[in-house]
Design a protein around this motif. Structure first.
Motif, PDB file in Angstrom:
ATOM      1  N   ILE A 731       8.027 -49.811  64.205  1.00 60.84           N
ATOM      2  CA  ILE A 731       6.574 -49.848  64.452  1.00 60.84           C
ATOM      3  C   ILE A 731       6.319 -51.042  65.346  1.00 60.84           C
ATOM      4  O   ILE A 731       6.575 -52.201  64.988  1.00 60.84           O
ATOM      5  CB  ILE A 731       5.784 -49.959  63.134  1.00 60.84           C
ATOM      6  N   ILE A 732       5.797 -50.770  66.536  1.00 63.70           N
ATOM      7  CA  ILE A 732       5.567 -51.847  67.491  1.00 63.70           C
ATOM      8  C   ILE A 732       4.070 -52.185  67.634  1.00 63.70           C
ATOM      9  O   ILE A 732       3.718 -53.128  68.358  1.00 63.70           O
ATOM     10  CB  ILE A 732       6.145 -51.486  68.854  1.00 63.70           C
ATOM     11  N   GLY A 733       3.260 -51.425  66.969  1.00 66.19           N
ATOM     12  CA  GLY A 733       1.829 -51.722  67.030  1.00 66.19           C
ATOM     13  C   GLY A 733       1.103 -51.159  65.816  1.00 66.19           C
ATOM     14  O   GLY A 733       1.432 -50.056  65.358  1.00 66.19           O
ATOM     15  N   ARG A 734       0.139 -51.912  65.257  1.00 60.03           N
ATOM     16  CA  ARG A 734      -0.565 -51.490  64.040  1.00 60.03           C
ATOM     17  C   ARG A 734      -2.070 -51.766  64.206  1.00 60.03           C
ATOM     18  O   ARG A 734      -2.477 -52.740  64.839  1.00 60.03           O
ATOM     19  CB  ARG A 734      -0.045 -52.249  62.813  1.00 60.03           C
ATOM     20  N   ARG A 735      -2.821 -50.905  63.541  1.00 61.23           N
ATOM     21  CA  ARG A 735      -4.267 -51.139  63.455  1.00 61.23           C
ATOM     22  C   ARG A 735      -4.769 -50.464  62.198  1.00 61.23           C
ATOM     23  O   ARG A 735      -4.425 -49.317  61.921  1.00 61.23           O
ATOM     24  CB  ARG A 735      -4.987 -50.595  64.681  1.00 61.23           C
ATOM     25  N   PRO A 739      -2.811 -53.168  57.912  1.00 61.71           N
ATOM     26  CA  PRO A 739      -1.743 -52.376  58.555  1.00 61.71           C
ATOM     27  C   PRO A 739      -0.356 -52.691  58.013  1.00 61.71           C
ATOM     28  O   PRO A 739       0.546 -51.875  58.148  1.00 61.71           O
ATOM     29  CB  PRO A 739      -1.859 -52.740  60.025  1.00 61.71           C
ATOM     30  N   GLU A 740      -0.094 -53.885  57.439  1.00 62.38           N
ATOM     31  CA  GLU A 740       1.230 -54.197  56.912  1.00 62.38           C
ATOM     32  C   GLU A 740       1.572 -53.397  55.675  1.00 62.38           C
ATOM     33  O   GLU A 740       2.664 -53.525  55.111  1.00 62.38           O
ATOM     34  CB  GLU A 740       1.327 -55.696  56.596  1.00 62.38           C
ATOM     35  N   TYR A 762      -9.492 -48.730  52.332  1.00 63.42           N
ATOM     36  CA  TYR A 762      -9.778 -47.371  52.794  1.00 63.42           C
ATOM     37  C   TYR A 762     -10.054 -47.403  54.290  1.00 63.42           C
ATOM     38  O   TYR A 762     -10.587 -48.367  54.827  1.00 63.42           O
ATOM     39  CB  TYR A 762     -10.982 -46.809  52.052  1.00 63.42           C
ATOM     40  N   GLY A 763      -9.697 -46.323  54.960  1.00 60.77           N
ATOM     41  CA  GLY A 763     -10.019 -46.210  56.376  1.00 60.77           C
ATOM     42  C   GLY A 763      -8.852 -45.629  57.179  1.00 60.77           C
ATOM     43  O   GLY A 763      -7.859 -45.147  56.618  1.00 60.77           O
ATOM     44  N   LEU A 764      -8.965 -45.693  58.508  1.00 54.25           N
ATOM     45  CA  LEU A 764      -7.974 -45.085  59.411  1.00 54.25           C
ATOM     46  C   LEU A 764      -6.942 -46.149  59.824  1.00 54.25           C
ATOM     47  O   LEU A 764      -7.306 -47.216  60.313  1.00 54.25           O
ATOM     48  CB  LEU A 764      -8.664 -44.513  60.666  1.00 54.25           C
ATOM     49  N   TYR A 765      -5.687 -45.809  59.645  1.00 52.60           N
ATOM     50  CA  TYR A 765      -4.578 -46.654  60.078  1.00 52.60           C
ATOM     51  C   TYR A 765      -3.886 -45.967  61.272  1.00 52.60           C
ATOM     52  O   TYR A 765      -3.574 -44.772  61.218  1.00 52.60           O
ATOM     53  CB  TYR A 765      -3.549 -46.827  58.949  1.00 52.60           C
ATOM     54  N   ARG A 766      -3.636 -46.752  62.308  1.00 48.24           N
ATOM     55  CA  ARG A 766      -2.942 -46.205  63.489  1.00 48.24           C
ATOM     56  C   ARG A 766      -1.667 -47.038  63.734  1.00 48.24           C
ATOM     57  O   ARG A 766      -1.731 -48.249  63.970  1.00 48.24           O
ATOM     58  CB  ARG A 766      -3.849 -46.248  64.718  1.00 48.24           C
ATOM     59  N   LEU A 767      -0.541 -46.330  63.609  1.00 49.41           N
ATOM     60  CA  LEU A 767       0.768 -46.976  63.755  1.00 49.41           C
ATOM     61  C   LEU A 767       1.423 -46.478  65.051  1.00 49.41           C
ATOM     62  O   LEU A 767       1.658 -45.271  65.241  1.00 49.41           O
ATOM     63  CB  LEU A 767       1.681 -46.659  62.574  1.00 49.41           C
ATOM     64  N   VAL A 784       5.203 -42.756  69.879  1.00 47.70           N
ATOM     65  CA  VAL A 784       4.306 -41.749  69.278  1.00 47.70           C
ATOM     66  C   VAL A 784       3.309 -42.488  68.375  1.00 47.70           C
ATOM     67  O   VAL A 784       3.636 -43.525  67.775  1.00 47.70           O
ATOM     68  CB  VAL A 784       5.110 -40.688  68.507  1.00 47.70           C
ATOM     69  N   MET A 785       2.095 -41.965  68.276  1.00 47.88           N
ATOM     70  CA  MET A 785       1.049 -42.559  67.437  1.00 47.88           C
ATOM     71  C   MET A 785       0.989 -41.802  66.128  1.00 47.88           C
ATOM     72  O   MET A 785       0.836 -40.581  66.106  1.00 47.88           O
ATOM     73  CB  MET A 785      -0.301 -42.479  68.134  1.00 47.88           C
ATOM     74  N   VAL A 786       1.203 -42.550  65.031  1.00 45.94           N
ATOM     75  CA  VAL A 786       1.121 -41.967  63.680  1.00 45.94           C
ATOM     76  C   VAL A 786      -0.243 -42.401  63.083  1.00 45.94           C
ATOM     77  O   VAL A 786      -0.496 -43.607  62.951  1.00 45.94           O
ATOM     78  CB  VAL A 786       2.272 -42.414  62.789  1.00 45.94           C
ATOM     79  N   ASN A 787      -1.069 -41.407  62.768  1.00 46.61           N
ATOM     80  CA  ASN A 787      -2.425 -41.668  62.257  1.00 46.61           C
ATOM     81  C   ASN A 787      -2.472 -41.351  60.779  1.00 46.61           C
ATOM     82  O   ASN A 787      -2.146 -40.216  60.389  1.00 46.61           O
ATOM     83  CB  ASN A 787      -3.452 -40.824  63.010  1.00 46.61           C
ATOM     84  N   LEU A 788      -2.871 -42.387  59.945  1.00 42.76           N
ATOM     85  CA  LEU A 788      -2.964 -42.221  58.489  1.00 42.76           C
ATOM     86  C   LEU A 788      -4.417 -42.535  58.070  1.00 42.76           C
ATOM     87  O   LEU A 788      -4.956 -43.607  58.395  1.00 42.76           O
ATOM     88  CB  LEU A 788      -1.985 -43.152  57.774  1.00 42.76           C
ATOM     89  N   PHE A 789      -5.015 -41.599  57.340  1.00 42.22           N
ATOM     90  CA  PHE A 789      -6.402 -41.778  56.862  1.00 42.22           C
ATOM     91  C   PHE A 789      -6.359 -41.959  55.357  1.00 42.22           C
ATOM     92  O   PHE A 789      -6.025 -41.031  54.624  1.00 42.22           O
ATOM     93  CB  PHE A 789      -7.243 -40.563  57.246  1.00 42.22           C
TER      94      PHE A 789
END
Length: 898
Positions: A731-735, A739-740, A762-767, A784-789
């Motif tokens: 994982i080279i980028g988190r939001r 995010p950790e 709670y909320g949207l995580y973008r890895l 690739v962008m992995v989106n976790l809600f």
């Protein structure tokens, strides 16, 4: 056997009522081709046939069979149904079947060939034919008379006939010719007449026939013969038969005329005048009389004798040789000897009146006597011939000559007459003594015989000549001489054993045994060469192989038979000529080349080494690609293999080619070799992310999810192989709120929850996940962008989608993913080891890539399927064919794409 079967099975009374023997007679010419109809047994026996009055349904079919296939059966063919008899492929030769002199029948089972009698012209072929079925059974005896045709010409038993006729044979004398012509044909086809091609006007022929019909030619004398005019007549006797057209044969007839004593001796002259000096020595030849008798042999033998009219003093003075007619002086002439002698000589022949010739001898009185020459030989002398060895030294004495004057009143001188290396000089201090000696060495090969004369004359001009013959004796002073000192030969390889090479020839100028030459091989000659001692024929006993040895060089000797023997040496060189007996030979039957993919077109892949043991055109080799010629080419001269286009390992990982090598011989020989080309992978494909399929997809994560639980995974493949296909995830980028909270496994790509989720999480995580391979020298990667809600439910989908459409503000972490056999949660104690570890990792990965490539090649050869092995930290993708994503192992995760 068929007859026995009918006897025991069929009703006997029926058999007895229908069985009978019948004879049929046919005739045909000899020499007819196959298929000529001889006769129809069914028609000639008047047997019912299917087309006759009796219906075929009521009558069983007739069957005709030869009782036995003997000697006669091979000349005919019998139709078993129709009963027609034809000639077979074996031609009938009447002269071979029926030998007239034998008069016997030659049986061959139930078929035979018969000649009724020695004088008969008939020749019968006998056949026994069985007619079936039982109702018509009979034994038919078929007699076929073979008629003679004029197919043989008369032939004399000898090619040359000789006949002797006395020259006094009267007219109409008849002489039988002992070798008459023979003709195997019969009757008028046999010999009928004889004639002469040239009768010379004195001969003719007549023919007499005896009671057995044999014709003998007789030679008849039609004119007078004279052997002395012509002793032989050569002509051709021709025999002619009576066929149409007639055939002839001939032989040479030589008629010799034998001699009778019909001629007497005759002298050419009636008188012969001779003058003789009174000082002639005893044995002086006076004259020779010669008579001629035209007869031969004893009839022409002549003896000579004096007539009774010759007085006895003349007979005593002159001797007459009765065989040769030579007259010589037998006693010394003195003052009382008469000056004229009439010698009447008779030539006597057997049964003849003697011929007469008169010899008048006039003796001339001489007042002084001529000088005398008395030789005394020093060298070996036999019957007036002096023998000297060649190479005798100069001044070798030959003889002493003493010169005398019988009257002792005149001065006598002498000199040497004749050519040769000799001189005659006075031998001092004696008077009238002369020495004959040589002036230079004699050479037998230059001249073998010398004839010189010692001439003495006095002051009155009288000459006396003494002839001396000197024979030079040969010595072994010459060595044999080869016609060529260097004998250059050539022979094709694979020759037959004992092949002829050449015939050596050496000459020796010496005579006799000293000039006889024998031939020997030198000590340096191989054992499989042979040289005939007498003829000088040089052969080789074994097959020569040019590839084993191309040139032979050795010596040969020519030795004479003198004592001591002399010899000479020549050199033989043999060049073995090449034949195309060797196929091109590859250094290896299997060649393997490792080529990196994307290798430039027409680059050198490898060199195919091929050799041909033959020489010249036979050893010239052309290389060609038997398969795959649309992609690969080969340089014929250098054997360099090239590809026309750049090769892609991901399309095809290996190529198997067959290379043919053809030589330039006629016929050409060839061989093939197998070439395997393995493409080495280079890192030219970045990892391909198969899941998630889109950067816009997302996954619902429940807040109740326990730490350590798997959430989802990132799945990617790499078309490369080896270390180039080993994939690492990071994982080279988190939001996100925290995010950790999420972690990705660098080996499997599994994303798990690290910490428990709280209310404010709670909320949207973008890895942002980086998928990188371990390629060398430069790794390739994809993201690739992995989106976790994180929420209990999804109540507003449009809101989430709007968040996903916004450009994420993510800072990229420059951190390389690390894959280690050790657990990834352990941390390094010191950051100072990082550069060393990175360098070692790169070197290790390179070595692993090389080993992996070799492993893939071995696996491809064995046809095994490849799979991903987590233990070896490798992702192995099949080299051929498309990737079947359904065959890859994936862990199930809960996915919600709203």
């Amino acid at each position: 056997h068929l007859l026995l079967f009918l006897l025991f099975v069929g009703p006997f009374n029926c058999f007895a009522s229908y069985s009978r023997a019948t004879e049929l007679f046919y005739s045909l010419n000899e020499g007819l081709p196959a298929g000529v109809l001889i006769g129809s047994l069914a028609r000639d026996l008047r047997l019912p046939t299917a087309g006759g009055q009796n219906p075929a349904s009521l009558q069983p079919p007739l069957s005709f069979t030869l009782a036995s296939h003997g000697l006669g059966g091979q000349y005919v063919q019998l139709d078993n149904r129709s009963g027609e008899l034809h000639t077979s492929a074996v031609e009938i030769d009447r002269e071979a079947l029926c030998v007239e002199s034998s008069g016997a029948t030659i049986f061959g089972g139930s078929a035979a060939v018969s000649s009724s009698s020695p004088s008969s012209e008939s020749c019968l072929l006998l056949l026994d034919v069985l007619v079936l079925p039982q109702e018509y059974f009979r034994l038919v005896k078929v007699k076929i008379a073979i008629r003679d045709v004029n197919d043989n010409a008369p032939r004399f038993p000898v090619p040359h006939i000789r006949l002797l006729v006395p020259e006094n044979a009267p007219v109409n004398t008849r002489l039988a010719i002992e070798h008459p012509a023979l003709d195997p044909d019969m009757g008028t086809n046999g010999v009928q007449t004889y004639r002469l091609r040239d009768n010379y006007g004195v001969f003719t022929l007549d023919v007499e026939e005896n009671e057995n019909g044999e014709r003998t030619p007789y030679l008849i004398v039609m004119g007078a013969l004279d052997r002395e005019t012509q002793d032989e007549y050569v002509t051709v006797i021709i025999a002619e038969d009576g066929g149409t057209p007639p055939l002839v044969g001939s032989a040479t007839l030589t008629i010799g005329i034998s001699d009778i004593n019909d001629n007497c001796p005759q002298f050419n002259d009636s008188q012969l005048n001779v003058t003789l000096y009174g000082n002639s020595s005893l044995g002086t030849h006076v004259a020779t009389v010669h008579a001629v008798d035209m007869d031969l042999g004893s009839n022409a033998q002549i003896t000579y004798s004096y007539s009774q009219k010759v007085p006895q003093p003349s007979r005593d003075l002159f001797h007459l040789n009765e065989s040769t007619g030579a007259i010589t002086l037998s006693t010394k002439i003195d003052g009382d000897t008469p000056r004229l002698h009439r010698l009447i000589i008779l030539g006597n022949g057997p049964g003849c009146i003697p011929a007469v010739i008169t010899v008048l001898v006039t003796i001339i009185k001489v007042m002084m006597r001529p000088p005398e020459v008395v030789p005394r030989f020093i060298a070996n002398e036999v019957e007036g011939v002096v023998y000297l060895k060649e190479l005798e030294p100069i001044n070798t004495p030959v003889a002493f000559f003493t010169i005398k004057d019988p009257d002792e009143r005149y001065k006598v001188s002498c000199y040497l007459d004749g050519d040769g290396p000799f001189r005659l000089s006075p031998y001092k201090p004696y008077n009238n003594e002369y020495l004959l000696e040589t002036t230079k060495p004699l050479d037998f090969e230059t001249q073998q015989l010398y004839e010189i004369s010692v001439v003495a004359w006095n002051s009155e001009g009288f000459h006396v000549k003494k002839v001396v013959k000197i024979q030079v004796l040969d010595d072994n002073d010459n060595s044999p001489v080869f016609s060529e000192q260097l004998i250059e030969l050539s022979i094709e390889e694979n020759n037959v054993p004992n092949a002829f090479l050449t015939k050596l020839h050496a000459t020796d100028a010496d005579s006799g045994e000293r000039g006889q030459v024998s031939y020997f091989l030198g000590p340096d000659a191989p054992s499989y060469f042979a040289l005939d001692k007498t003829t000088g024929v040089l052969t080789v006993s074994t097959q020569l192989d040019r590839e084993e040895k191309e040139k032979y060089r050795y010596t040969v000797k020519a030795v004479d038979s003198g004592f001591p023997p002399r010899e000479s040496i020549a050199t033989v060189t043999i060049t073995v000529l090449d034949k195309n007996d060797n196929s091109p030979r590859f250094i290896n039957k299997d060649f393997s080349f490792f080529v990196p993919e994307n290798f430039p077109g027409f680059g050198e892949i490898g060199v195919i080494n091929v050799t041909d043991a033959d020489a010249g055109q036979n050893g010239w080799v052309a290389l060609s690609v038997l398969n795959g010629s649309d992609i690969f080419v080969i340089d014929t001269g250098k054997g360099v293999l090239r590809a026309k286009v750049s090769l892609d390992r991901e399309q095809q990982s290996s190529y198997v080619l067959w290379i043919e090598a053809v030589d330039g011989g006629d016929p050409a020989l060839s061989s093939t070799a197998k070439i395997t080309i393995l493409l080495l992978d280079i890192n030219d494909n970045p990892p391909l992310v198969l899941f998630p399929q889109s950067n816009m997809s997302y996954l619902l994560v429940l807040p109740s999810t326990l730490p350590g639980s798997p959430i989802t995974e990132v799945y990617a493949v790499d078309k490369d192989t080896g270390m180039n296909a080993v994939i690492a995830y990071s994982i080279i980028g988190r939001r996100g709120p925290r995010p950790e909270s999420f972690r990705i496994d660098p080996k499997t790509g599994n994303i798990t929850l690290e910490e428990s989720l709280m209310q404010n999480d709670y909320g949207l995580y973008r890895l942002l996940v980086k998928v990188s391979d371990h390629g060398y020298p430069e790794p390739l990667h994809s993201t690739v962008m992995v989106n976790l809600f994180v929420n209990d439910t999804v109540s507003n989908e449009s809101y989430i989608e709007s968040l996903l459409r916004k450009e994420p503000d993510i800072s990229v972490e420059e951190k390389q993913p690390q894959i280690s056999i050790e657990p990834t949660h352990k941390k390094m104690d010191s950051a100072s080891c990082m550069p060393t570890l990175v360098a070692l990792s790169i070197i290790s990965l390179s070595l692993i890539a090389l080993v992996t490539g070799m492993g893939i090649y071995i696996c491809l050869r064995k046809g095994k399927k490849h799979h991903r092995a987590d233990e070896n930290l490798e992702v192995q993708i099949p080299l051929n064919g498309r990737i079947n994503l359904h065959m890859l192992e994936k862990k199930p995760v809960e996915i919600s794409n709203i």
